[in-house]
Write a protein that holds these residues in place. Structure first.
Motif, PDB file in Angstrom:
ATOM      1  N   LEU A  21       0.824  -1.213   0.000  1.00  0.00           N
ATOM      2  CA  LEU A  21       0.000   0.000   0.000  1.00  0.00           C
ATOM      3  C   LEU A  21       0.859   1.265   0.000  1.00  0.00           C
ATOM      4  O   LEU A  21       0.551   2.242  -0.688  1.00  0.00           O
ATOM      5  CB  LEU A  21      -0.954  -0.002   1.191  1.00  0.00           C
ATOM      6  N   LEU A  22       1.949   1.249   0.765  1.00  0.00           N
ATOM      7  CA  LEU A  22       2.847   2.411   0.758  1.00  0.00           C
ATOM      8  C   LEU A  22       3.515   2.589  -0.599  1.00  0.00           C
ATOM      9  O   LEU A  22       3.685   3.712  -1.080  1.00  0.00           O
ATOM     10  CB  LEU A  22       3.892   2.279   1.867  1.00  0.00           C
ATOM     11  N   SER A  23       3.875   1.492  -1.231  1.00  0.00           N
ATOM     12  CA  SER A  23       4.470   1.576  -2.575  1.00  0.00           C
ATOM     13  C   SER A  23       3.468   2.148  -3.572  1.00  0.00           C
ATOM     14  O   SER A  23       3.809   2.983  -4.406  1.00  0.00           O
ATOM     15  CB  SER A  23       4.929   0.193  -3.041  1.00  0.00           C
ATOM     16  N   LEU A  24       2.227   1.704  -3.495  1.00  0.00           N
ATOM     17  CA  LEU A  24       1.183   2.216  -4.379  1.00  0.00           C
ATOM     18  C   LEU A  24       0.962   3.707  -4.152  1.00  0.00           C
ATOM     19  O   LEU A  24       0.854   4.485  -5.104  1.00  0.00           O
ATOM     20  CB  LEU A  24      -0.122   1.448  -4.165  1.00  0.00           C
ATOM     21  N   ALA A  25       0.921   4.119  -2.895  1.00  0.00           N
ATOM     22  CA  ALA A  25       0.748   5.544  -2.588  1.00  0.00           C
ATOM     23  C   ALA A  25       1.919   6.362  -3.106  1.00  0.00           C
ATOM     24  O   ALA A  25       1.735   7.474  -3.616  1.00  0.00           O
ATOM     25  CB  ALA A  25       0.591   5.729  -1.082  1.00  0.00           C
ATOM     26  N   ALA A  26       3.125   5.823  -3.022  1.00  0.00           N
ATOM     27  CA  ALA A  26       4.293   6.537  -3.532  1.00  0.00           C
ATOM     28  C   ALA A  26       4.226   6.701  -5.050  1.00  0.00           C
ATOM     29  O   ALA A  26       4.552   7.768  -5.585  1.00  0.00           O
ATOM     30  CB  ALA A  26       5.570   5.800  -3.133  1.00  0.00           C
ATOM     31  N   VAL A  27       3.772   5.679  -5.760  1.00  0.00           N
ATOM     32  CA  VAL A  27       3.661   5.771  -7.222  1.00  0.00           C
ATOM     33  C   VAL A  27       2.602   6.792  -7.614  1.00  0.00           C
ATOM     34  O   VAL A  27       2.812   7.615  -8.518  1.00  0.00           O
ATOM     35  CB  VAL A  27       3.349   4.373  -7.820  1.00  0.00           C
ATOM     36  N   VAL A  28       1.454   6.790  -6.940  1.00  0.00           N
ATOM     37  CA  VAL A  28       0.399   7.763  -7.235  1.00  0.00           C
ATOM     38  C   VAL A  28       0.888   9.176  -6.938  1.00  0.00           C
ATOM     39  O   VAL A  28       0.657  10.113  -7.715  1.00  0.00           O
ATOM     40  CB  VAL A  28      -0.887   7.428  -6.441  1.00  0.00           C
ATOM     41  N   ALA A  29       1.605   9.366  -5.831  1.00  0.00           N
ATOM     42  CA  ALA A  29       2.159  10.685  -5.498  1.00  0.00           C
ATOM     43  C   ALA A  29       3.157  11.129  -6.552  1.00  0.00           C
ATOM     44  O   ALA A  29       3.188  12.305  -6.936  1.00  0.00           O
ATOM     45  CB  ALA A  29       2.801  10.644  -4.118  1.00  0.00           C
ATOM     46  N   LEU A  30       3.968  10.213  -7.051  1.00  0.00           N
ATOM     47  CA  LEU A  30       4.930  10.542  -8.113  1.00  0.00           C
ATOM     48  C   LEU A  30       4.221  11.001  -9.376  1.00  0.00           C
ATOM     49  O   LEU A  30       4.675  11.931 -10.053  1.00  0.00           O
ATOM     50  CB  LEU A  30       5.792   9.328  -8.429  1.00  0.00           C
TER      51      LEU A  30
END
Length: 122
Positions: A21-30
Motif C-alpha cells: 500500500l505504501l508503494s502504491l501511494a508513492a507511485v500515485v504521489a509521483l
C-alpha cells in the motif's frame, strides 16, 4: 537418505500489505508531482516577449477556421483550412475599433433587496 523437511517460512501478511500500500501511494504521489512539474515548466517556457499571438479563433466550417493574429503591432486576419493558410486582411493598429455596444439591460437588484421583497410577499 531420507528427505529433509524445510521449515515453513514465516510470512508477515500485515507487513507485506502495508509495504504494498505504501508503494502504491508513492507511485500515485509521483504521478501527481510529475503532472504538477510539467504544468509549471510549460508555464515558464512561454516567454513574455512573444511577437506573435492568437487573439481570437472562429470555426467557419468543419475543417476551416478564421484566426485573428497579433504580430509586431499589426493584426492579421488569416483563413486556415486543409489547403493551407491565406491572409485575408491586415489591420494596421494593434486593436480593432470597438464595436457599437448594445444598450445595457437594467441592472439586477441586489440579493438583499430580492430577499426583502420575497419576505414582504410571503
Amino acid at each position: 537418505m531420507a528427505p529433509v523437511a524445510l521449515p515453513a517460512a514465516d510470512v508477515n501478511v500485515g507487513g507485506e500489505l502495508v509495504r504494498v500500500l505504501l508503494s502504491l501511494a508513492a507511485v500515485v504521489a509521483l504521478i501527481f508531482v510529475a503532472g504538477w512539474l510539467s504544468r509549471r515548466l510549460q508555464a515558464r517556457s512561454r516567454p513574455g516577449g512573444r511577437r506573435i499571438r492568437c487573439v481570437e479563433a472562429m470555426a467557419v466550417g468543419a475543417r476551416e477556421r478564421v484566426l485573428l493574429l497579433d504580430a509586431d503591432g499589426k493584426r492579421l486576419l488569416v483563413g486556415v483550412g486543409p489547403g493551407g493558410m491565406r491572409t485575408l486582411h491586415v489591420y494596421d493598429g494593434t486593436s480593432a475599433e470597438p464595436m457599437a455596444a448594445e444598450p445595457a439591460a437594467a441592472p439586477l437588484p441586489a440579493f438583499g433587496e430580492l430577499l426583502a421583497r420575497w419576505k414582504r410577499g410571503a
